[in-house]
Design a protein around this motif. Structure first.
Motif, PDB file in Angstrom:
ATOM      1  N   SER A 324      33.447  79.560  15.427  1.00  0.00           N
ATOM      2  CA  SER A 324      32.581  79.680  14.252  1.00  0.00           C
ATOM      3  C   SER A 324      33.106  80.686  13.232  1.00  0.00           C
ATOM      4  O   SER A 324      32.375  81.153  12.375  1.00  0.00           O
ATOM      5  N   GLY A 325      34.390  81.025  13.350  1.00  0.00           N
ATOM      6  CA  GLY A 325      35.041  81.861  12.339  1.00  0.00           C
ATOM      7  C   GLY A 325      34.917  83.350  12.555  1.00  0.00           C
ATOM      8  O   GLY A 325      35.247  84.137  11.664  1.00  0.00           O
ATOM      9  N   THR A 326      34.477  83.757  13.732  1.00  0.00           N
ATOM     10  CA  THR A 326      34.140  85.167  13.938  1.00  0.00           C
ATOM     11  C   THR A 326      35.306  86.126  13.721  1.00  0.00           C
ATOM     12  O   THR A 326      35.170  87.129  13.030  1.00  0.00           O
ATOM     13  N   ILE A 327      36.462  85.818  14.303  1.00  0.00           N
ATOM     14  CA  ILE A 327      37.592  86.751  14.183  1.00  0.00           C
ATOM     15  C   ILE A 327      38.105  86.798  12.744  1.00  0.00           C
ATOM     16  O   ILE A 327      38.265  87.878  12.164  1.00  0.00           O
ATOM     17  N   GLY A 328      38.386  85.630  12.180  1.00  0.00           N
ATOM     18  CA  GLY A 328      38.924  85.601  10.824  1.00  0.00           C
ATOM     19  C   GLY A 328      38.013  86.269   9.813  1.00  0.00           C
ATOM     20  O   GLY A 328      38.477  86.989   8.922  1.00  0.00           O
ATOM     21  N   LEU A 329      36.716  86.048   9.966  1.00  0.00           N
ATOM     22  CA  LEU A 329      35.769  86.636   9.010  1.00  0.00           C
ATOM     23  C   LEU A 329      35.576  88.132   9.249  1.00  0.00           C
ATOM     24  O   LEU A 329      35.224  88.867   8.333  1.00  0.00           O
ATOM     25  N   TRP A 330      35.821  88.574  10.470  1.00  0.00           N
ATOM     26  CA  TRP A 330      35.740  90.010  10.775  1.00  0.00           C
ATOM     27  C   TRP A 330      36.824  90.776  10.026  1.00  0.00           C
ATOM     28  O   TRP A 330      36.601  91.879   9.542  1.00  0.00           O
ATOM     29  N   ILE A 331      38.004  90.171   9.927  1.00  0.00           N
ATOM     30  CA  ILE A 331      39.122  90.852   9.277  1.00  0.00           C
ATOM     31  C   ILE A 331      39.353  90.342   7.852  1.00  0.00           C
ATOM     32  O   ILE A 331      40.210  90.852   7.137  1.00  0.00           O
ATOM     33  N   GLY A 332      38.558  89.345   7.429  1.00  0.00           N
ATOM     34  CA  GLY A 332      38.825  88.604   6.202  1.00  0.00           C
ATOM     35  C   GLY A 332      38.851  89.406   4.927  1.00  0.00           C
ATOM     36  O   GLY A 332      39.544  89.033   3.974  1.00  0.00           O
ATOM     37  N   GLU A 333      38.115  90.511   4.865  1.00  0.00           N
ATOM     38  CA  GLU A 333      38.080  91.304   3.635  1.00  0.00           C
ATOM     39  C   GLU A 333      39.445  91.891   3.301  1.00  0.00           C
ATOM     40  O   GLU A 333      39.714  92.231   2.150  1.00  0.00           O
ATOM     41  N   GLY A 334      40.308  92.001   4.334  1.00  0.00           N
ATOM     42  CA  GLY A 334      41.636  92.569   4.091  1.00  0.00           C
ATOM     43  C   GLY A 334      42.702  91.537   3.821  1.00  0.00           C
ATOM     44  O   GLY A 334      43.879  91.879   3.686  1.00  0.00           O
ATOM     45  N   ALA A 335      42.325  90.253   3.743  1.00  0.00           N
ATOM     46  CA  ALA A 335      43.294  89.185   3.564  1.00  0.00           C
ATOM     47  C   ALA A 335      43.182  88.553   2.171  1.00  0.00           C
ATOM     48  O   ALA A 335      42.119  88.578   1.553  1.00  0.00           O
ATOM     49  N   ALA A 336      44.267  87.964   1.724  1.00  0.00           N
ATOM     50  CA  ALA A 336      44.208  87.205   0.474  1.00  0.00           C
ATOM     51  C   ALA A 336      43.452  85.914   0.702  1.00  0.00           C
ATOM     52  O   ALA A 336      42.676  85.471  -0.143  1.00  0.00           O
ATOM     53  N   GLU A 337      43.696  85.289   1.872  1.00  0.00           N
ATOM     54  CA  GLU A 337      42.989  84.058   2.217  1.00  0.00           C
ATOM     55  C   GLU A 337      43.051  83.847   3.725  1.00  0.00           C
ATOM     56  O   GLU A 337      44.058  84.131   4.368  1.00  0.00           O
ATOM     57  N   ILE A 338      41.938  83.338   4.267  1.00  0.00           N
ATOM     58  CA  ILE A 338      41.861  82.968   5.683  1.00  0.00           C
ATOM     59  C   ILE A 338      41.813  81.449   5.772  1.00  0.00           C
ATOM     60  O   ILE A 338      41.077  80.795   5.029  1.00  0.00           O
ATOM     61  N   ARG A 339      42.585  80.896   6.684  1.00  0.00           N
ATOM     62  CA  ARG A 339      42.474  79.475   6.995  1.00  0.00           C
ATOM     63  C   ARG A 339      42.352  79.321   8.510  1.00  0.00           C
ATOM     64  O   ARG A 339      43.128  79.931   9.261  1.00  0.00           O
ATOM     65  N   GLY A 340      41.372  78.510   8.925  1.00  0.00           N
ATOM     66  CA  GLY A 340      41.150  78.337  10.351  1.00  0.00           C
ATOM     67  C   GLY A 340      40.912  76.888  10.722  1.00  0.00           C
ATOM     68  O   GLY A 340      40.627  76.050   9.859  1.00  0.00           O
ATOM     69  N   MET A 341      41.029  76.622  12.026  1.00  0.00           N
ATOM     70  CA  MET A 341      40.794  75.257  12.515  1.00  0.00           C
ATOM     71  C   MET A 341      40.242  75.295  13.927  1.00  0.00           C
ATOM     72  O   MET A 341      40.478  76.233  14.683  1.00  0.00           O
TER      73      MET A 341
END
Length: 458
Positions: A324-341
């Motif tokens: 449900s995107g938990t890891i990517g969204l946890w760190i997402g503020e520091g990224a230019a873009e998150i992509r997940g599958m």
């Protein structure tokens, strides 16, 4: 007769054994006549008398007949069914020693499956909990009948004997309370219970999940048949007796499989999902969506992922097996873009909603990393960091092959199985350096080891 034949262990043979270490499944490991012997319940340093239960070509399973020398780390398990259910493996070991043992299990896997010199690796001390009890936010108990009464619990180790667990001390107390009432409702309405041996009956499993920070509770009743008998009455009675239950779902799983959920879920009452909060982030969780089972340790785990990712605001990040995107969204503020599958559509739906709610730039797609990574690369989008959090079976071979081609600068591996972590790391070792591995104790009282490994492109 060959000399080695004389030395073979025989079934029911008893012999003295000194336990050297804890195995990956929590059993004590010793050596008798150069043969490996696994002994559940035995601890390193103990001298025990063992009876051989099963003799295999390369190892023997034994049971303790007598403890001659007891470990200083042995303690009395507080659970009344600890020796029967098999859900926990280490309640008889002090918690501080459990943390040391889990680091050692990780080291054993690396020694076995990689060629890396262990003394050159930074394997950090295991991050534990202050209170290692009542931490699980979800119970998945099989349902059965015993003396005419509905019971729910886990199958005993290496058997299909269902052990009733009325009060599990590693689960959030609300889960025990809800499960008790649901069992009683199934009993009161005389609902058909699935019999595994006969492959007949309706209700197979009851799953209860709580959003620990929000208080939201979801009940999922899994059946082997398409229709849940008296489903309207069951839903009404759950709402009546348990007004804090927000979501009630019927899931259909007709297959004879170890998988809990089937592919079809039908809402019976309330919304299809509940909410959980970690830190300042809220997550939507549908019935089949993956979410870590220990919220307190999850925050620590995800903080370790954030440290390993080393984001500066300009990186493109892939969150594979994203749930449900938990890891990517946890760190997402520091990224230019998150992509997940992820292969579960409901999880991707949750991930998109979670990203929208958190106002984080993210793209989530249904499918596998080996499907989407090459497509994105072909379209001119190359990730700087790839994060994986695969199931116990480890990363798919096609994913590893794809990572070798894409060559992200950093590869962050979140693992729940030291053996598959070590095997996968070994495959990547020609291209990547293992900077460090950080074990995190997500499941106190069990032998499970979660860890975060940082690999950097050589």
């Amino acid at each position: 007769m060959k000399q080695e034949d004389k030395a073979k262990i025989k079934a029911k043979q008893t012999f003295p054994l000194t336990i050297k270490r804890i195995g990956i499944n929590g059993e004590g490991v010793g050596y008798f006549k150069r043969q490996v012997v696994f002994v559940p319940g035995a601890l390193p340093g103990e001298e025990v008398v063992v009876e051989a239960v099963k003799v295999h070509p390369k190892f023997t399973e034994g049971r303790i007949k007598k403890i001659r020398k007891k470990s200083e780390h042995r303690t009395v398990p507080p659970c009344s069914v600890y020796d029967q259910c098999g859900g926990c493996q280490l309640q008889h070991m002090t918690y501080s020693e459990q943390l040391r043992a889990k680091r050692d299990i990780l080291i054993q896997a690396l020694e076995r499956y990689t060629k890396v010199a262990i003394d050159t690796l930074e394997i950090r001390p295991t991050i534990g909990m202050e209170e290692p009890w009542f931490y699980r936010n979800k119970s998945q108990f099989q349902v059965g009948k015993q003396d005419g009464m509905v019971i729910a619990g886990l199958y005993s180790m290496n058997s299909h004997k269902l052990i009733d667990i009325p009060n599990c001390i590693v689960q959030q107390p609300v889960l025990n309370d809800v499960l008790k009432q649901v069992k009683q409702i199934l009993q009161d309405f005389n609902i058909s219970i699935y019999d595994e041996k006969k492959n007949k009956g309706a209700v197979k499993t009851v799953v209860v999940r709580v959003g620990v920070a929000t208080g939201d509770v979801q009940v999922v009743i899994v059946t082997a048949v398409n229709e849940l008998p008296k489903k309207e009455l069951i839903a009404q009675e759950i709402q009546k007796r348990l007004p804090h239950v927000k979501s009630i779902i019927h899931n259909i799983n007709p297959k004879k499989t170890s998988l809990i959920f089937g592919e079809k879920s039908v809402p019976l009452a309330g919304p299809e999902a509940i909410e959980e909060r970690l830190g300042n982030r809220r997550y939507t969780l549908s019935a089949r969506a993956f979410f870590q089972l220990n919220p307190e340790q999850t925050a620590k785990l995800y903080d370790e992922v954030k440290r390993a990712a080393q984001l500066t605001g300009s990186e493109k990040v892939v969150d594979a097996y994203c749930g449900s995107g938990t890891i990517g969204l946890w760190i997402g503020e520091g990224a230019a873009e998150i992509r997940g599958m992820d292969v579960i559509p409901e999880s991707i739906k949750d991930a998109r909603e979670n990203a929208k709610a958190l106002k984080i730039k993210a793209v989530y797609e249904v499918g596998t990393a080996e499907q989407w990574l090459p497509a994105w690369l072909k379209a001119g989008w190359k990730p700087d960091v790839v994060i994986v959090d695969p199931p116990r079976t480890g990363c798919d071979q096609k994913l590893l092959d794809t990572v070798k081609k894409v060559k992200p600068k950093r590869f962050v591996y979140v693992s729940c199985n030291p053996s598959t972590l070590a095997k996968d790391i070994h495959q990547l070792s020609r291209l990547y350096k293992i900077e460090y591995i950080q074990p995190v104790d997500m499941f106190p009282q069990t032998a499970h080891v979660e860890s975060v490994a940082l690999l950097t492109l050589i």
